[in-house]
Design a protein around this motif. Structure first.
Motif, mmCIF file in Angstrom:
data_model
loop_
_atom_site.group_PDB
_atom_site.id
_atom_site.type_symbol
_atom_site.label_atom_id
_atom_site.label_comp_id
_atom_site.label_asym_id
_atom_site.label_seq_id
_atom_site.Cartn_x
_atom_site.Cartn_y
_atom_site.Cartn_z
ATOM 1 N N MET A 26 0.719 -1.199 -0.100
ATOM 2 C CA MET A 26 -0.055 -0.093 -0.100
ATOM 3 C C MET A 26 0.730 1.216 0.019
ATOM 4 S SD MET A 26 -3.342 -1.024 2.329
ATOM 5 C CE MET A 26 -2.522 -0.171 3.617
ATOM 6 N N LYS A 27 1.973 1.464 0.625
ATOM 7 C CA LYS A 27 2.578 2.461 1.068
ATOM 8 C C LYS A 27 3.562 2.586 -0.438
ATOM 9 C CE LYS A 27 2.865 2.992 5.683
ATOM 10 N NZ LYS A 27 3.650 3.266 7.103
ATOM 11 N N THR A 28 4.202 1.672 -1.073
ATOM 12 C CA THR A 28 5.030 1.809 -2.237
ATOM 13 C C THR A 28 4.052 1.761 -3.594
ATOM 14 O OG1 THR A 28 5.232 -0.371 -2.338
ATOM 15 C CG2 THR A 28 6.809 0.957 -1.073
ATOM 16 N N GLY A 29 2.807 1.329 -3.383
ATOM 17 C CA GLY A 29 2.319 1.159 -4.699
ATOM 18 C C GLY A 29 2.791 0.220 -5.626
ATOM 19 N N LYS A 30 3.577 -0.651 -5.163
ATOM 20 C CA LYS A 30 4.393 -1.804 -5.839
ATOM 21 C C LYS A 30 3.806 -3.251 -5.252
ATOM 22 C CE LYS A 30 8.117 0.136 -7.756
ATOM 23 N NZ LYS A 30 9.570 -0.057 -8.358
ATOM 24 N N GLY A 31 3.622 -4.188 -6.174
ATOM 25 C CA GLY A 31 3.407 -5.454 -5.694
ATOM 26 C C GLY A 31 4.492 -6.277 -4.964
ATOM 27 N N ILE A 32 4.385 -7.239 -4.129
ATOM 28 C CA ILE A 32 5.459 -7.771 -3.474
ATOM 29 C C ILE A 32 6.636 -8.314 -4.064
ATOM 30 C CG2 ILE A 32 5.952 -9.726 -1.901
ATOM 31 C CD1 ILE A 32 4.820 -7.430 -0.550
ATOM 32 N N PHE A 33 6.082 -8.609 -5.351
ATOM 33 C CA PHE A 33 7.250 -9.391 -6.193
ATOM 34 C C PHE A 33 7.979 -8.240 -7.108
ATOM 35 C CE2 PHE A 33 4.871 -13.211 -4.925
ATOM 36 C CZ PHE A 33 5.856 -13.946 -4.292
ATOM 37 N N GLN A 34 7.286 -7.323 -7.337
ATOM 38 C CA GLN A 34 8.118 -6.077 -7.856
ATOM 39 C C GLN A 34 9.147 -5.447 -6.991
ATOM 40 O OE1 GLN A 34 4.519 -3.851 -8.626
ATOM 41 N NE2 GLN A 34 5.377 -3.325 -11.020
ATOM 42 N N LEU A 35 8.652 -5.532 -5.671
ATOM 43 C CA LEU A 35 9.505 -5.047 -4.489
ATOM 44 C C LEU A 35 10.586 -6.069 -4.432
ATOM 45 C CD1 LEU A 35 6.865 -3.743 -2.131
ATOM 46 C CD2 LEU A 35 8.674 -2.456 -3.279
ATOM 47 N N TYR A 36 10.367 -7.386 -4.483
ATOM 48 C CA TYR A 36 11.296 -8.437 -4.324
ATOM 49 C C TYR A 36 12.397 -8.373 -5.579
ATOM 50 C CZ TYR A 36 12.967 -13.216 -3.985
ATOM 51 O OH TYR A 36 13.749 -14.694 -3.873
ATOM 52 N N GLU A 37 12.091 -8.253 -6.900
ATOM 53 C CA GLU A 37 12.997 -7.984 -7.886
ATOM 54 C C GLU A 37 13.883 -6.453 -7.579
ATOM 55 O OE1 GLU A 37 11.324 -7.938 -11.678
ATOM 56 O OE2 GLU A 37 10.215 -9.966 -11.341
ATOM 57 N N GLY A 38 13.079 -5.523 -7.151
ATOM 58 C CA GLY A 38 13.853 -4.372 -6.747
ATOM 59 C C GLY A 38 14.821 -4.619 -5.717
ATOM 60 N N VAL A 39 14.616 -5.372 -4.592
ATOM 61 C CA VAL A 39 15.708 -5.703 -3.817
ATOM 62 C C VAL A 39 16.830 -6.373 -4.146
ATOM 63 C CG1 VAL A 39 15.779 -6.639 -1.393
ATOM 64 C CG2 VAL A 39 14.132 -5.315 -1.820
ATOM 65 N N LEU A 40 16.520 -7.435 -5.054
ATOM 66 C CA LEU A 40 17.591 -8.184 -5.675
ATOM 67 C C LEU A 40 18.488 -7.552 -6.559
ATOM 68 C CD1 LEU A 40 15.721 -11.609 -6.332
ATOM 69 C CD2 LEU A 40 17.208 -11.109 -4.353
ATOM 70 N N GLU A 41 17.655 -6.423 -7.387
ATOM 71 C CA GLU A 41 18.521 -6.042 -8.280
ATOM 72 C C GLU A 41 18.986 -4.272 -7.647
ATOM 73 O OE1 GLU A 41 15.613 -5.364 -11.494
ATOM 74 O OE2 GLU A 41 15.759 -7.556 -11.904
ATOM 75 N N SER A 42 18.543 -4.188 -6.365
ATOM 76 C CA SER A 42 19.063 -2.776 -5.613
ATOM 77 C C SER A 42 18.665 -1.560 -6.623
ATOM 78 C CB SER A 42 20.689 -2.841 -5.665
ATOM 79 O OG SER A 42 21.320 -3.853 -4.825
ATOM 80 N N SER A 43 17.226 -1.702 -7.053
ATOM 81 C CA SER A 43 16.565 -0.702 -7.868
ATOM 82 C C SER A 43 15.703 0.219 -7.273
ATOM 83 C CB SER A 43 16.468 -1.341 -9.352
ATOM 84 O OG SER A 43 15.180 -2.043 -8.950
ATOM 85 N N LEU A 44 15.496 -0.041 -5.944
ATOM 86 C CA LEU A 44 14.267 0.807 -5.243
ATOM 87 C C LEU A 44 14.988 2.050 -4.870
ATOM 88 C CD1 LEU A 44 12.929 -1.950 -3.030
ATOM 89 C CD2 LEU A 44 12.209 -1.395 -5.277
ATOM 90 N N SER A 45 14.033 2.957 -4.814
ATOM 91 C CA SER A 45 14.322 4.277 -4.382
ATOM 92 C C SER A 45 14.584 4.218 -2.920
ATOM 93 C CB SER A 45 13.213 5.216 -4.777
ATOM 94 O OG SER A 45 12.241 5.131 -3.789
ATOM 95 N N PHE A 46 15.454 5.411 -2.502
ATOM 96 C CA PHE A 46 15.428 5.366 -0.936
ATOM 97 C C PHE A 46 14.405 5.193 -0.037
ATOM 98 C CE2 PHE A 46 16.666 7.642 2.977
ATOM 99 C CZ PHE A 46 17.767 6.813 3.358
ATOM 100 N N SER A 47 13.480 6.079 -0.658
ATOM 101 C CA SER A 47 12.204 6.231 0.064
ATOM 102 C C SER A 47 11.526 4.964 0.122
ATOM 103 C CB SER A 47 11.280 7.197 -0.437
ATOM 104 O OG SER A 47 10.672 6.851 -1.697
ATOM 105 N N GLN A 48 11.549 3.963 -0.943
ATOM 106 C CA GLN A 48 11.117 2.585 -0.843
ATOM 107 C C GLN A 48 11.966 1.717 0.227
ATOM 108 O OE1 GLN A 48 11.345 2.172 -4.933
ATOM 109 N NE2 GLN A 48 9.134 2.506 -5.318
ATOM 110 N N TYR A 49 13.021 2.025 0.113
ATOM 111 C CA TYR A 49 13.886 1.214 1.084
ATOM 112 C C TYR A 49 13.411 1.508 2.554
ATOM 113 C CZ TYR A 49 17.085 -0.919 -2.449
ATOM 114 O OH TYR A 49 17.628 -1.530 -3.322
#
Length: 119
Positions: A33-56
């Motif tokens: 809800m807070k990021t507007g992204k699905g869990i697996f989008q976030l999962y990929e983002g964490v693995l690829e280190s591609s999330l924004s600082f605010s998302q982290y």
């Protein structure tokens, strides 16, 4: 009662206060809800280190939901604003609390077996 499996709890001390990071279903839902992204989008983002600082930051704050009250989470959010290096320094641990419950058990078992073979 249904319990979460394969969760990883991370404890970190900040200014004589202990914070416990752990993801459960409520934390994952709040993060979506807070990021507007699905869990697996976030999962990929964490693995690829591609999330924004605010998302982290949101990832770290949502990991506190299970063990802390709203006041403590707000206090930690303020601490993160004033000390962004803390998140960078502790991101691998916090990210593992996020990733491990989403990783299939057979993958974790295979990773552990590979560690044993290397030793």
């Amino acid at each position: 009662m249904i319990t979460d499996i394969m969760t990883k709890t991370i404890k970190v001390r900040v200014n004589d206060k202990s914070y416990t990071f752990e993801f459960d279903n409520k934390a994952y839902a709040e993060l979506e809800m807070k990021t507007g992204k699905g869990i697996f989008q976030l999962y990929e983002g964490v693995l690829e280190s591609s999330l924004s600082f605010s998302q982290y930051c949101e990832l770290a704050l949502c990991a506190l939901i299970k063990h802390h009250i709203e006041e403590e989470i707000s206090e930690f959010a303020k601490f993160l604003e004033e000390n962004p290096y803390f998140l960078v320094k502790n991101l691998p641990s916090i990210a593992s609390a996020f990733l491990i419950p989403l990783t299939p058990p057979e993958v974790i078992k295979k990773m552990n077996n590979n560690k044993v073979k290397k030793k």
